[in-house]
Design an enzyme around this catalytic site. Structure first.
Site, PDB file in Angstrom:
ATOM      1  N   HIS A 162       0.830  -1.216   0.000  1.00  0.00           N
ATOM      2  CA  HIS A 162       0.000   0.000   0.000  1.00  0.00           C
ATOM      3  C   HIS A 162       0.866   1.269   0.000  1.00  0.00           C
ATOM      4  CE1 HIS A 162      -3.364  -2.679   1.216  1.00  0.00           C
ATOM      5  NE2 HIS A 162      -2.425  -3.258   1.935  1.00  0.00           N
ATOM      6  N   SER A 283      14.689  20.867 -16.491  1.00  0.00           N
ATOM      7  CA  SER A 283      13.500  21.657 -16.767  1.00  0.00           C
ATOM      8  C   SER A 283      13.939  22.923 -17.487  1.00  0.00           C
ATOM      9  CB  SER A 283      12.801  21.999 -15.455  1.00  0.00           C
ATOM     10  OG  SER A 283      12.011  23.158 -15.615  1.00  0.00           O
ATOM     11  N   LYS A 289      15.881  21.298 -11.368  1.00  0.00           N
ATOM     12  CA  LYS A 289      15.199  20.044 -11.644  1.00  0.00           C
ATOM     13  C   LYS A 289      16.074  19.027 -12.370  1.00  0.00           C
ATOM     14  CE  LYS A 289      11.382  18.940 -11.113  1.00  0.00           C
ATOM     15  NZ  LYS A 289      10.126  19.328 -11.766  1.00  0.00           N
ATOM     16  N   GLU A 296       9.639   7.835 -16.952  1.00  0.00           N
ATOM     17  CA  GLU A 296       8.275   8.281 -17.252  1.00  0.00           C
ATOM     18  C   GLU A 296       7.860   7.820 -18.650  1.00  0.00           C
ATOM     19  OE1 GLU A 296       8.187  12.528 -16.444  1.00  0.00           O
ATOM     20  OE2 GLU A 296       9.245  12.160 -14.577  1.00  0.00           O
TER      21      GLU A 296
END
Ligand code: ARG
Length: 463
Positions: A162, A283, A289, A296
């Site tokens: 979980h 970024s 970043k 992804e």
């Protein structure tokens, strides 16, 4: 007589010949030329079969084979000139062969053959080659995971259910989990290759071969393990495409979950892993970043591959027997799924072999509450039923919380004994992550010996 096109409501653009848009709509050459090589090989073998029947003489066969090699060279060196009438790779190759060796001889190669058994053959040969390559990539991927697990066997981290900290595990155990998934994918892929490796060639358009071609000879020459035993099935079966798409979808699903874990682990909040620069991007706005784009994309592309599978399933579901043009729709999703899968494995290999782990962060995320089960197990070893020990350990967690202690390990022996008198002074040994992990020696567990056994058996399965 059909009515002139002008008479039809929608006939404005008709000229009597095929609508040029229809030509474009119908053409598969832009994408099926990827199969030029297997198409030429198939024709080479097929003409050997015709030669054995006396339908092509030795001299003609030699010219055909030489001509086919010229065509192959043209494709290989990007010199093949496509012409407007080239509907697909089969017609393009035959047209070109005719230009090279003359139509009289080239006109014989299609005797008894149809594009229906031809395309089914090409597809199987193409898929077989691509999947065999993927099998090799996958082996490298699994090997990279195993290597990493062996090298970092001593690192502990929280195991999650979980997405909540559950019990301490080895980082290598987590790696071994994915190696286990991918190893099942590996075996599944071997089975798919084996199943699709049957020859449709010599089935004709649908009804079979009118000159009694030796289908087993054709199959053998093309490296197939036998022939498809029903000519109608031979030309209409695209289950191997569906299986390939399903396989790719499931594999990408595994890759996606693997990536999701690593994305979470790479966030600043976790900080367990850091991706190499080679697989991250920055970024355009926020200078600080470093984004896990590789992961992804691996996660995102799984959707695309699943889409290819579901799309083709829908194309296939209501096709009446045997060949129908709907089947041409097998190609683009298949090629796209294969390419996506190939690239994804290569990226995943890159990611997993170059990322850095942060042992301090991983082990620092372990908290004493994760040993509550171990505390319950301690009393089990003293003969207390587990259902009872589960309660007792839960009470320890509650008391520690009430006393605002940092964990159950901060309870004194007296406090523990107040909760249950069966706690002895050896209970303090329970509060040790390494000891917890090392108790899980049963097959599949997180103890060092158990993880090493898993890795060894995964390696032996790859042989
Ligand atoms: N380009 C076609 C395909 O990919 C080849 C088979 C055409 N057969 C036919 N009867 N029109 O399916």
């Amino acid at each position: 007589m059909s009515k002139p096109a002008e008479a039809k409501l929608w006939g404005g653009r008709f000229t009597g010949a095929t609508d040029p848009l229809m030509d474009l709509y119908n053409a598969s050459l832009p994408y099926d030329k990827i199969m030029y090589d297997v198409d030429l090989t198939g024709t080479k073998v097929y003409t050997e079969g015709l030669n054995k029947l006396g339908l092509i003489n030795d001299d003609e066969l030699k010219k055909i084979h030489e001509g086919l090699e010229v065509v192959r060279e043209e494709w290989k060196h990007n010199q093949f000139v496509e012409k407007p009438g080239d509907e697909d790779i089969h017609t393009a190759n035959e047209r070109r062969l005719g230009e090279i060796i003359g139509k009289h001889i080239a006109g014989k190669v299609h005797t008894g053959r149809s594009r229906n058994d031809q395309v089914a053959t090409d597809m199987r040969l193409h898929v077989r080659a691509r999947l065999t390559k993927i099998l090799e990539f996958l082996k490298n991927f699994i090997t990279a995971i195993i290597k990493r697990a062996e090298a970092e066997i001593d690192v502990l981290m929280p195991g999650y259910t979980h997405l909540q900290r559950a019990q301490p595990i080895r980082w290598a155990h987590w790696l071994s989990m994915y190696a286990t998934y991918f190893s099942e994918d590996y075996k599944r892929l071997q089975q798919i290759i084996e199943r699709l490796n049957k020859s449709p060639l010599g089935a004709g358009a649908l009804a079979g071969h009118p000159y009694g071609i030796d289908r087993e000879f054709l199959a053998q020459q093309l490296g197939f393990e036998g022939v498809i035993g029903n000519s109608l099935a031979a030309v209409s079966d695209r289950d191997f495409v569906v299986e390939t798409l399903f396989w790719s979808s499931l594999f990408m699903n595994h890759i996606s979950r693997f990536s999701e874990d690593l994305i979470i682990y790479s966030s600043a909040e976790f900080g367990f892993v850091q991706l190499a620069d080679a697989y991250s991007t920055g970024s355009s706005l926020m200078p600080q970043k470093k984004n896990p784009d590789s992961l992804e994309l691996l996660r995102g592309k799984s959707g695309r591959v699943f889409g290819a599978m579901s799309g083709f399933m829908m194309s296939l579901k209501s096709i009446p027997s045997t060949y129908n043009k709907d089947m041409q729709e097998d190609k683009e999703p298949l090629y796209d799924a294969l390419t996506t899968t190939e690239h994804s494995i290569l990226i995943a290999i890159g990611v997993i072999s170059t990322l850095n782990i942060n042992k301090e962060k991983m082990e620092g995320a372990l908290t004493m509450d994760m040993l509550a089960t171990d505390l319950a197990d301690y009393l089990v070893r003293k003969g207390v039923p587990f259902r009872e020990t589960h309660h007792i350990s839960g009470e320890c967690v509650r008391v520690a919380e009430e006393l605002k202690l940092s964990g159950i390990d901060q309870l004194t022996l007296e406090q523990l004994q107040k909760i249950d008198s069966r706690f002895g002074d050896d209970v303090l040994n329970t509060f040790d992550f390494e000891a917890s992990v090392e108790r899980r020696t049963a097959i599949g567990g997180t103890a060092k010996s158990a993880v090493l056994k898993q890795l060894a058996s995964l390696i032996s399965e790859l042989q």
